[in-house]
Scaffold this motif. Structure first.
Motif, PDB file in Angstrom:
ATOM      1  N   LEU A 140       0.939  -1.104  -0.123  1.00 47.67           N
ATOM      2  CA  LEU A 140       0.318  -0.235  -0.244  1.00 47.67           C
ATOM      3  C   LEU A 140       0.565   1.129   0.264  1.00 47.67           C
ATOM      4  N   VAL A 141       2.194   1.481   0.542  1.00 51.83           N
ATOM      5  CA  VAL A 141       2.682   2.931   0.462  1.00 51.83           C
ATOM      6  C   VAL A 141       3.819   2.397  -0.202  1.00 51.83           C
ATOM      7  N   GLY A 142       3.835   1.249  -0.795  1.00 47.48           N
ATOM      8  CA  GLY A 142       5.421   1.234  -1.453  1.00 47.48           C
ATOM      9  C   GLY A 142       7.012   0.822  -1.278  1.00 47.48           C
ATOM     10  N   GLY A 143       7.797  -0.056  -2.226  1.00 52.03           N
ATOM     11  CA  GLY A 143       8.652   0.017  -1.912  1.00 52.03           C
ATOM     12  C   GLY A 143       9.216  -1.542  -1.409  1.00 52.03           C
ATOM     13  N   GLU A 144      10.622  -1.728  -1.235  1.00 54.06           N
ATOM     14  CA  GLU A 144      10.965  -3.171  -1.243  1.00 54.06           C
ATOM     15  C   GLU A 144      10.742  -4.077  -0.295  1.00 54.06           C
ATOM     16  N   VAL A 145       9.530  -5.175  -0.658  1.00 52.51           N
ATOM     17  CA  VAL A 145       8.919  -6.209   0.924  1.00 52.51           C
ATOM     18  C   VAL A 145      10.167  -6.750   0.783  1.00 52.51           C
ATOM     19  N   PRO A 146      11.240  -6.683   1.834  1.00 53.75           N
ATOM     20  CA  PRO A 146      12.016  -7.784   2.659  1.00 53.75           C
ATOM     21  C   PRO A 146      11.255  -8.498   2.725  1.00 53.75           C
ATOM     22  N   GLU A 147       9.699  -8.927   3.652  1.00 51.58           N
ATOM     23  CA  GLU A 147       9.815 -10.607   3.308  1.00 51.58           C
ATOM     24  C   GLU A 147       9.796 -11.521   2.030  1.00 51.58           C
ATOM     25  N   TYR A 148       9.863 -11.267   1.122  1.00 56.58           N
ATOM     26  CA  TYR A 148       9.969 -11.854   0.170  1.00 56.58           C
ATOM     27  C   TYR A 148      11.688 -11.339  -0.279  1.00 56.58           C
ATOM     28  N   THR A 149      11.738 -10.791  -0.083  1.00 55.08           N
ATOM     29  CA  THR A 149      13.394 -10.707  -0.212  1.00 55.08           C
ATOM     30  C   THR A 149      14.312 -11.729   0.339  1.00 55.08           C
ATOM     31  N   ASP A 150      13.393 -11.378   1.828  1.00 57.29           N
ATOM     32  CA  ASP A 150      14.255 -12.471   2.655  1.00 57.29           C
ATOM     33  C   ASP A 150      13.811 -14.068   1.938  1.00 57.29           C
ATOM     34  N   LEU A 151      13.254 -14.385   1.530  1.00 60.27           N
ATOM     35  CA  LEU A 151      11.944 -16.227   1.366  1.00 60.27           C
ATOM     36  C   LEU A 151      12.974 -16.083   0.026  1.00 60.27           C
ATOM     37  N   LEU A 152      13.241 -15.468  -0.753  1.00 64.42           N
ATOM     38  CA  LEU A 152      13.900 -15.706  -2.104  1.00 64.42           C
ATOM     39  C   LEU A 152      15.419 -15.518  -2.168  1.00 64.42           C
ATOM     40  N   ALA A 153      16.017 -14.835  -0.889  1.00 63.01           N
ATOM     41  CA  ALA A 153      17.314 -14.996  -0.692  1.00 63.01           C
ATOM     42  C   ALA A 153      17.734 -16.076  -0.642  1.00 63.01           C
ATOM     43  N   GLU A 154      16.989 -16.947   0.694  1.00 62.78           N
ATOM     44  CA  GLU A 154      17.212 -18.079   0.919  1.00 62.78           C
ATOM     45  C   GLU A 154      16.655 -19.482   0.177  1.00 62.78           C
TER      46      GLU A 154
END
Length: 106
Positions: free
Chosen positions: A44-58
């Motif tokens: 809703l506010v934009g920007g990075e979604v760290p939950e998905y960044t972490d999921l994909l990095a793992e």
């Protein structure tokens, strides 16, 4: 000697003796409702979604680890031309594939 992993076609200072085969490792990860809820709020506010960044990095690390294990099982000393691929398997699930050429070094 530990397994050498490179995205290049060669290993600097080493000579490839033979190709063992294609080493590969993959993982399929699905989104989790709790993570999706938080990500939806962030959306809703934009920007990075760290939950998905972490999921994909793992997931990438898991795929790379599995590729290395596969190469070791084949008796390889190194993996060259390593690549990563991501594809959607179904709504809310993605596959991360790591693959490369398993080789024996001189």
């Amino acid at each position: 000697m530990s397994l050498i992993v490179s995205m290049a076609d060669t290993i600097p200072g080493r000579e490839i003796d033979s190709v063992v085969g294609i080493a590969r490792g993959n993982v399929v990860r699905a989104r989790f409702f709790g993570r999706d809820f938080i990500a939806g709020l962030r959306n809703l506010v934009g920007g990075e979604v760290p939950e998905y960044t972490d999921l994909l990095a793992e997931s990438r690390e898991t795929a790379l680890d599995r590729m290395c294990k596969h190469a070791e099982e084949m008796g390889a000393d190194a993996i060259v031309t390593v690549r990563l691929s991501t594809s959607s398997v179904m709504e809310g699930a993605a596959e991360i594939l790591a693959y490369g050429t398993a080789v024996k070094l001189k």
